[in-house]
Design an enzyme around this catalytic site. Structure first.
Site, short mmCIF file in Angstrom:
data_model
loop_
_atom_site.label_atom_id
_atom_site.label_comp_id
_atom_site.label_asym_id
_atom_site.label_seq_id
_atom_site.Cartn_x
_atom_site.Cartn_y
_atom_site.Cartn_z
N CYS A 2 -49.68 21.63 -1.62
CA CYS A 2 -50.73 21.57 -2.90
C CYS A 2 -51.12 22.72 -3.41
O CYS A 2 -51.64 23.41 -2.51
CB CYS A 2 -51.56 20.34 -2.80
SG CYS A 2 -51.26 18.81 -2.21
N ARG A 27 -45.21 27.55 -3.33
CA ARG A 27 -45.83 26.92 -2.32
C ARG A 27 -44.97 25.45 -1.99
O ARG A 27 -45.11 24.87 -0.88
CB ARG A 27 -47.29 26.31 -2.51
CG ARG A 27 -48.30 27.64 -2.82
CD ARG A 27 -49.38 27.31 -3.36
NE ARG A 27 -50.35 26.39 -2.34
CZ ARG A 27 -51.33 27.04 -1.57
NH1 ARG A 27 -51.39 28.33 -1.45
NH2 ARG A 27 -51.82 25.99 -0.77
N TRP A 75 -48.09 18.06 -3.12
CA TRP A 75 -46.99 18.26 -2.11
C TRP A 75 -47.36 16.85 -1.10
O TRP A 75 -48.51 16.73 -0.65
CB TRP A 75 -46.96 19.30 -1.31
CG TRP A 75 -45.96 19.53 0.04
CD1 TRP A 75 -44.78 19.74 -0.05
CD2 TRP A 75 -46.32 19.12 1.22
NE1 TRP A 75 -44.24 19.65 0.95
CE2 TRP A 75 -44.77 19.05 1.98
CE3 TRP A 75 -47.21 18.48 2.12
CZ2 TRP A 75 -44.84 19.03 3.29
CZ3 TRP A 75 -47.16 18.34 3.46
CH2 TRP A 75 -45.76 18.55 3.96
N ASN A 101 -56.54 19.32 -2.14
CA ASN A 101 -55.18 19.73 -1.23
C ASN A 101 -55.91 19.49 0.19
O ASN A 101 -57.25 19.79 0.57
CB ASN A 101 -55.04 21.21 -1.37
CG ASN A 101 -54.29 21.81 -0.57
OD1 ASN A 101 -53.54 21.32 0.01
ND2 ASN A 101 -54.38 23.35 -0.41
N GLY A 102 -54.99 18.60 1.04
CA GLY A 102 -55.61 18.53 2.48
C GLY A 102 -55.28 17.06 2.52
O GLY A 102 -54.74 16.37 1.90
N GLU A 487 -27.00 31.33 16.33
CA GLU A 487 -27.88 31.77 15.44
C GLU A 487 -28.53 32.70 15.41
O GLU A 487 -29.19 33.56 14.55
CB GLU A 487 -29.11 30.41 15.37
CG GLU A 487 -30.31 30.62 14.41
CD GLU A 487 -29.93 30.88 13.14
OE1 GLU A 487 -28.81 30.53 12.28
OE2 GLU A 487 -30.89 31.16 12.28
N LYS A 491 -28.81 35.82 12.85
CA LYS A 491 -30.22 36.56 12.78
C LYS A 491 -30.21 38.32 12.61
O LYS A 491 -30.75 38.94 11.72
CB LYS A 491 -31.45 36.10 13.38
CG LYS A 491 -32.18 34.89 13.24
CD LYS A 491 -32.51 34.48 11.95
CE LYS A 491 -31.55 33.97 10.89
NZ LYS A 491 -30.97 33.22 10.37
N GLU A 494 -27.88 39.65 10.11
CA GLU A 494 -28.22 39.59 8.63
C GLU A 494 -29.20 40.37 8.14
O GLU A 494 -29.08 41.00 6.84
CB GLU A 494 -28.94 38.12 8.17
CG GLU A 494 -28.18 36.79 8.26
CD GLU A 494 -29.11 35.52 8.15
OE1 GLU A 494 -28.70 34.66 7.07
OE2 GLU A 494 -29.83 35.22 8.95
N HIS A 510 -12.36 34.78 27.88
CA HIS A 510 -11.21 34.55 27.19
C HIS A 510 -11.23 35.51 26.14
O HIS A 510 -10.52 35.49 25.18
CB HIS A 510 -11.01 32.85 26.72
CG HIS A 510 -11.08 32.05 27.61
ND1 HIS A 510 -10.03 32.01 28.63
CD2 HIS A 510 -12.06 31.14 28.15
CE1 HIS A 510 -10.34 31.04 29.50
NE2 HIS A 510 -11.36 30.34 29.06
N LYS A 609 -30.70 33.96 -1.13
CA LYS A 609 -31.55 32.76 -0.38
C LYS A 609 -30.69 31.40 -0.40
O LYS A 609 -30.70 30.53 -0.08
CB LYS A 609 -32.83 32.67 -0.64
CG LYS A 609 -33.87 31.56 -0.35
CD LYS A 609 -34.12 32.18 1.15
CE LYS A 609 -34.76 31.06 2.19
NZ LYS A 609 -34.42 31.24 3.33
C1 G6P Z 1 -27.45 31.35 2.42
C2 G6P Z 1 -28.70 31.79 3.30
C3 G6P Z 1 -28.64 31.21 4.68
C4 G6P Z 1 -28.77 29.86 4.55
C5 G6P Z 1 -27.26 29.46 3.55
C6 G6P Z 1 -27.26 27.92 3.66
O1 G6P Z 1 -26.33 32.09 3.23
O2 G6P Z 1 -28.93 33.37 3.09
O3 G6P Z 1 -30.18 31.64 5.16
O4 G6P Z 1 -28.54 29.31 5.84
O5 G6P Z 1 -26.93 30.24 2.41
O6 G6P Z 1 -28.11 27.56 2.69
P1 G6P Z 1 -28.78 26.21 2.64
O7 G6P Z 1 -29.86 26.48 1.65
O8 G6P Z 1 -27.79 25.37 2.22
O9 G6P Z 1 -29.37 25.91 4.04
#
Ligand code: G6P
Length: 614
Positions: A2, A27, A75, A101-102, A487, A491, A494, A510, A609
């Site tokens: 919120c 937010r 929220w 908010n809370g 993953e 990271k 990226e 392999h 993003k």
């Molecule tokens: C982009 C973002 C990743 C994300 C992927 C899938 O490549 O940079 O961080 O994992 O999209 O996005 P989504 O919003 O569907 O999880």
């Protein structure tokens, strides 16, 4: 979460309040609202489900005059996101409007007692209980509004940041806080109020951060007065804002990514809130329970996602197969949609997406729906396209994730999948009750265990210095740790632009083993698991070829630490919950390596993003 905005001054309040709401949009919220007091002494409240833009549309043609007002982005915690539950809330007589908010933890008891006194409620919220309580005290004790607020808050257990205005009192806003942030801005002939300084900074740099249990009495023509719940008058401490708007949003962290990594104990608690009840041994995921038959009769679960969300999906595969005994396939949305896939009407499709807007996942969902499958979404952004286009789903509730490299969204996706698998497995009776209870109880410990790992940040930063030379990295894991390995590798690539491969540890022989020499860093997740001894054999294979091993281990480990060049020790947990812990040091490692290499951590080159094109 919120957001609160308030204004009292000489200008029209509406545009300032709406702009403030936009500033707080990052937010995360699901509805918004505004209360304005005008010169005719009317108290007008306008609310709308959805975005702030929807509120603006709703307000068109309405009386939005007034130089005093409060506004809110909600929220949802108590009650679904809808018009009735949106803030501000009126008191019974519609003389007081309150935003909050809370969470007021004892709202049920307070509500019952008010009901017995004849109060009726229009919403499911805890906030409406508070505004009613304030009005009741004002009337029954015959006190002024600020005293009524003080007395009411003394009865409240929980967290709050509140602001209220009162009809017939066009020169006064009252605000108070406990555990939820609230900032007062001191302008020229004006006061501003907000959850953080972002809506204020363009008007004034002079702010006062309210402390817990402080009440601000903000009068148009007087000095700001702050009193404590215990009725002690405080001297307002004015702080000069020096940070930029962007830095403020980072909450003092150097990057959004670091902030988001550190938020994970809280975001996972938020994700579990209202869903897991340790005392009653329950997991309540309404999206699952409302569609129980679909899951119980599922011929197969198909998980569709991209990027980090796909990695979370891989963990889902292990979970659903272990606890629900349902066959699972995990697909890249982009491959699935163009592959003439076989989809059965009794398939359950789970689409995972942080943004809820990824074009390939949206298209794959459409395909599955056309084939008659039931589609369940796991998304973070409330009201985004995927939740609107799926039959049911669960939000991850981690708030906006701004860093491009996903961190807190990933752990919450995994957590939702864990809760789903446990919930379905229990309904299907494919998980023994004892096991269910063990995992449930351990889930409660996870946020604190993540706090412990975050305490290793300095050590991990030191370790990162050793590896900045590297051009390549290999990440290895088995079982639940395999998706964590890929993953972790993602990271790193990226944000640091170092080539990194994640591999199931046993597959290394392999192919990738050919890459190993004394320059090659190999990160191995070697926590306690059913494949621990097998992983040790894989580590020996690397050691024999002089690879530089960084191992993620548990305290009780004695074997791996003797072979590894470096170790990071993380707390022990249930094997199926281990990804929630073992990913944290890998997030921190990639962050620190990227910072050392001078990369743009939050906005790495070529990445977005939210990927809205295929
Ligand atoms: C982009 C973002 C990743 C994300 C992927 C899938 O490549 O940079 O961080 O994992 O999209 O996005 P989504 O919003 O569907 O999880």
């Amino acid at each position: 979460m919120c957001g609160i905005v308030g204004y009292i001054g000489k200008q029209e309040a509406y545009p300032i309040l709406v702009k403030g709401l936009h500033r707080l949009e990052y937010r995360g919220y699901d509805s918004s609202g505004i209360a304005l007091l005008n010169t005719a002494a009317d108290l007008n409240i306008y609310k709308s489900k959805g975005r702030v833009a929807d509120l603006e549309t709703y307000c068109q043609g309405k009386d939005i005059s007034g130089t005093i007002g409060i506004a809110h982005t909600r929220w949802a915690t108590h009650g679904e996101p809808n018009h009735a539950n949106a803030h501000p809330h009126y008191s019974q007589s519609e003389h007081i409007a309150l935003i909050h908010n809370g969470i007021i933890e004892n709202y049920v008891v307070l509500k019952e007692s008010l009901k017995q006194k004849g109060y009726t409620f229009q919403s499911d919220t805890d906030t409406e209980v508070l505004v009613q309580l304030i009005e009741y005290i004002k009337t029954s004790d015959n006190v002024d509004i600020s005293k009524a607020v003080q007395l009411a808050l003394k009865q409240v257990i929980g967290a709050y940041a509140i602001a209220l205005v009162e009809k017939g009192n066009p020169d006064l806003i009252i605000a108070a806080r406990k555990s939820s942030p609230l900032v007062v801005g001191i302008g020229e002939d004006a006061f501003f109020l907000a959850s953080d300084a972002s809506p204020i900074i363009e008007y004034t740099k002079k702010v006062i951060y309210l402390d817990d249990e402080e009440i601000a009495i903000i009068h148009r023509n007087e000095q700001l007065k702050i009193i404590s719940l215990g009725n002690i008058e405080k001297t307002p401490q004015i702080t000069q804002l020096e940070m930029s708007l962007g830095a403020l949003e980072k909450g003092g962290y150097a990057h959004f990514m670091l902030k988001e990594i550190f938020e994970q104990p809280r975001t996972l608690r938020d994700c579990m809130r209202g869903r897991i009840n340790i005392d009653n041994n329950h997991i309540v995921l309404s999206g699952i329970l409302d569609n129980k038959e679909k899951f119980l009769n599922a011929r197969r679960i198909l998980i569709l996602a991209c990027g980090t969300s796909w990695h979370a999906g891989l963990i889902g595969e292990y979970l659903f197969e272990e606890f629900c005994r349902i066959p699972v396939e995990v697909e890249y949305s982009s491959e699935f949609r163009y592959r003439h896939p076989v989809i059965y009407p009794d398939d359950v499709v789970i689409a995972i997406s942080q943004s809820g807007e990824t074009a390939d996942t949206l298209a794959a969902i459409e395909l599955a729906k056309k084939a008659g499958a039931f589609v369940y979404g796991i998304c973070n952004v409330v009201g985004s396209s995927i939740p609107r286009n799926t039959d049911s789903g669960s939000y991850t509730h981690v708030g906006p994730e701004i860093g491009v490299a996903s961190t807190k969204a990933f752990t919450a996706q995994v957590l939702v999948l864990i809760m789903m698998a446990l919930c379905i497995g229990r309904e299907k009776k494919t998980i023994p009750e004892k096991r269910f209870l063990q995992i449930l109880s351990e889930l409660d410990n996870i946020p604190n265990k993540i706090e412990t790992i975050l305490g290793l940040n300095d050590k991990i930063e030191d370790l990162s210095k050793i590896f900045t030379y590297a051009q390549n990295f290999i990440y290895l894991g088995r079982g639940y740790s395999y998706p964590v390995a890929i993953e972790g590798a993602l990271k790193l690539k990226e944000i640091s632009y170092i080539h990194a491969e994640g591999y199931p540890a046993a597959e290394m022989k392999h192919g990738p083993i050919a890459l190993i020499d004394n320059e090659m860093p190999v990160v191995v997740i070697a926590t306690n698991s059913t494949t621990y001894d097998k992983t040790i054999s894989n580590i020996q294979e690397i050691k024999a070829r002089k690879g530089r091993i960084l191992a993620i281990v548990n305290k009780s480990d004695t074997k791996v630490r003797q072979m590894a060049d470096y170790t990071i020790e993380i707390p022990e947990t249930e094997e199926c919950l281990d990804p929630l812990l073992s990913i944290i040091p890998l997030q921190l490692l990639s962050y620190h390596i990227a910072v050392k290499k001078g990369g743009d951590v939050d906005m790495p080159r070529n990445l977005a993003k939210s990927v809205t094109v295929e």
